[in-house]
Design an enzyme around this catalytic site. Structure first.
Site, mmCIF file in Angstrom:
data_model
loop_
_atom_site.group_PDB
_atom_site.id
_atom_site.type_symbol
_atom_site.label_atom_id
_atom_site.label_comp_id
_atom_site.label_asym_id
_atom_site.label_seq_id
_atom_site.Cartn_x
_atom_site.Cartn_y
_atom_site.Cartn_z
ATOM 1 N N ILE A 1 23.014 10.180 3.611
ATOM 2 C CA ILE A 1 22.532 10.747 4.881
ATOM 3 C C ILE A 1 21.027 10.989 4.894
ATOM 4 O O ILE A 1 20.470 11.395 5.905
ATOM 5 C CB ILE A 1 23.277 12.064 5.249
ATOM 6 C CG1 ILE A 1 23.232 13.080 4.088
ATOM 7 C CG2 ILE A 1 24.714 11.777 5.675
ATOM 8 C CD1 ILE A 1 23.786 14.461 4.436
ATOM 9 N N GLY A 2 20.366 10.724 3.777
ATOM 10 C CA GLY A 2 18.912 10.922 3.770
ATOM 11 C C GLY A 2 18.332 10.791 2.380
ATOM 12 O O GLY A 2 19.037 10.471 1.427
ATOM 13 N N SER A 3 17.031 11.026 2.290
ATOM 14 C CA SER A 3 16.392 11.010 0.975
ATOM 15 C C SER A 3 15.340 12.106 0.920
ATOM 16 O O SER A 3 14.649 12.360 1.907
ATOM 17 C CB SER A 3 15.761 9.653 0.688
ATOM 18 O OG SER A 3 15.024 9.202 1.789
ATOM 19 N N SER B 1 12.208 14.226 -1.586
ATOM 20 C CA SER B 1 10.977 13.793 -2.253
ATOM 21 C C SER B 1 11.326 12.974 -3.492
ATOM 22 O O SER B 1 10.603 12.070 -3.876
ATOM 23 C CB SER B 1 10.105 14.996 -2.616
ATOM 24 O OG SER B 1 10.835 15.936 -3.363
ATOM 25 N N ASP C 1 18.265 10.650 -3.496
ATOM 26 C CA ASP C 1 18.944 10.496 -2.211
ATOM 27 C C ASP C 1 19.933 11.629 -1.956
ATOM 28 O O ASP C 1 20.446 12.242 -2.878
ATOM 29 C CB ASP C 1 19.682 9.152 -2.172
ATOM 30 C CG ASP C 1 18.714 7.977 -2.176
ATOM 31 O OD1 ASP C 1 17.614 8.128 -1.612
ATOM 32 O OD2 ASP C 1 19.049 6.924 -2.748
ATOM 33 N N LYS D 1 22.679 15.975 -3.609
ATOM 34 C CA LYS D 1 21.419 15.298 -3.927
ATOM 35 C C LYS D 1 21.581 14.655 -5.301
ATOM 36 O O LYS D 1 21.959 15.328 -6.265
ATOM 37 C CB LYS D 1 20.264 16.311 -3.925
ATOM 38 C CG LYS D 1 18.886 15.656 -3.948
ATOM 39 C CD LYS D 1 17.799 16.680 -3.645
ATOM 40 C CE LYS D 1 16.423 16.046 -3.591
ATOM 41 N NZ LYS D 1 15.362 17.008 -3.234
ATOM 42 N N ASP E 1 4.765 21.288 0.231
ATOM 43 C CA ASP E 1 5.082 20.091 1.025
ATOM 44 C C ASP E 1 5.672 20.507 2.370
ATOM 45 O O ASP E 1 6.763 20.082 2.754
ATOM 46 C CB ASP E 1 6.025 19.158 0.268
ATOM 47 C CG ASP E 1 6.019 17.734 0.839
ATOM 48 O OD1 ASP E 1 5.098 17.402 1.629
ATOM 49 O OD2 ASP E 1 6.924 16.948 0.501
#
Length: 325
Positions: free
Chosen positions: A23-25, A27, A30, A46, A136
């Site tokens: 569903i995403g990545s 820093s 994934d 993660k 960040d």
């Protein structure tokens, strides 16, 4: 399951979390949607390869543990190893502010920006009270919750976070000037560009750029062309330093320029006055006669999309909205 991630099929971590899809990545590594096979609950996982050159998921998991219990900090379910991966299992959250900005055609009303600013300042303040700086701050690292937390903003991705003072002695890290840029150039503070060690002031300045990004749709130092990453960072830095705050914030309430000027004026070790900054935006919010009712721009769009889907299909199905809604 996409064949490309076939290796993750029937991948169960922590004895009970079954991976469903990417569903995403973050820093580093994934993010996957997973299901707790004992109760059907959805969670986020993660993954970081154990062969990673600079493994940092263990560090991030320790940081989440330190931050546990804070408002808008995701809850950690499990950290360990599985197959050839380091694994962090946490609460599933909704879309990021970057996703939502795109969903709203890259336009946020002042009401939405101000309601977000209030929560964003509080999230950063909480991390700072725990003796860490995030380093960040960007729209991608702020996620809305889901279900009963759908109006709550969460701060994620602590892979670049750093301790800025000692828990016991409260001794601040020393001032240094030979640092490489950590974080995302678009939202980096001027001092971070100049190689100065980051402190609390830099997280706050970055937030100022995020708010102006939402107001303006883009920042003047976006889309600059350069041959190398280093040259691009140089160009971004030059443009940032040559754009006066008043020019950046032109056409928007003075509070945004006041916010940025305040952050840029902070000394290296100085604690930002978070309450003053929140009040700046809260008073503006009241002056504009807005109601703090958690009706964000996407709340309206989601309702419209749901109504359209219901009327077109005759059923109350959700229309396509960003993942996690």
């Amino acid at each position: 399951m996409a064949s490309s991630s076939g290796s993750k099929a029937e991948f169960i971590v922590g004895g009970k979390y079954k991976l469903v899809r990417k569903i995403g990545s973050g820093s580093f590594g994934d993010i996957y949607l997973a299901i707790n096979i004992t109760n059907g609950e959805e969670v986020a996982v993660k993954l970081e390869s154990q062969k990673a050159r600079h493994p940092q998921l263990l560090y991030e998991s320790k940081l989440y543990k330190i931050l546990q219990g804070g408002v808008g900090i995701p809850h950690i379910r499990w950290y360990g190893q599985g197959k050839d991966y380091n694994v962090l299992v946490m609460d599933l959250l909704g879309p990021s502010l970057e996703d939502l900005f795109n969903f709203c055609s890259r336009r946020f009303t002042m009401k939405t920006v101000l309601m977000l600013a209030d929560q964003m300042i509080s999230r950063i303040e909480y991390v700072h009270t725990k003796n860490f700086i995030h380093r960040d701050i960007k729209p991608d690292n702020f996620l809305m919750g889901i279900g009963r937390h759908c109006n709550k903003l969460f701060l994620i991705d602590f892979g670049l976070a750093k301790k800025y003072r000692d828990n016991r002695t409260r001794q601040h890290i020393p001032y240094r000037e030979d640092k490489n840029l950590t974080g995302t150039a678009r939202y980096a503070s001027i001092n971070a560009h100049l190689g100065i060690e980051q402190s609390r002031r830099d997280d706050m300045e970055s937030l100022g750029y995020v708010l102006m990004y939402f107001n303006r749709t883009s920042l003047p130092w976006q889309g600059l062309k350069a041959a190398t990453k280093k040259q691009k960072y140089e160009k971004i830095s030059e443009k940032k330093m040559s754009t006066p705050v008043e020019v950046l914030c032109k056409g928007f309430p003075a509070e945004f320029a006041m916010y940025l000027n305040y952050c840029r004026g902070l000394r290296f070790e100085e604690a930002p006055d978070y309450m003053y900054l929140r009040q700046l935006f809260r008073i503006l919010f009241r002056t504009l006669n807005h109601q703090y009712d958690y009706t964000f721009d996407w709340t309206m769009l989601k309702q419209k999309a749901a109504q359209q889907a219901a009327s077109s299909s005759g059923q109350g199905q959700q229309a396509q909205t960003p993942t996690g809604f």
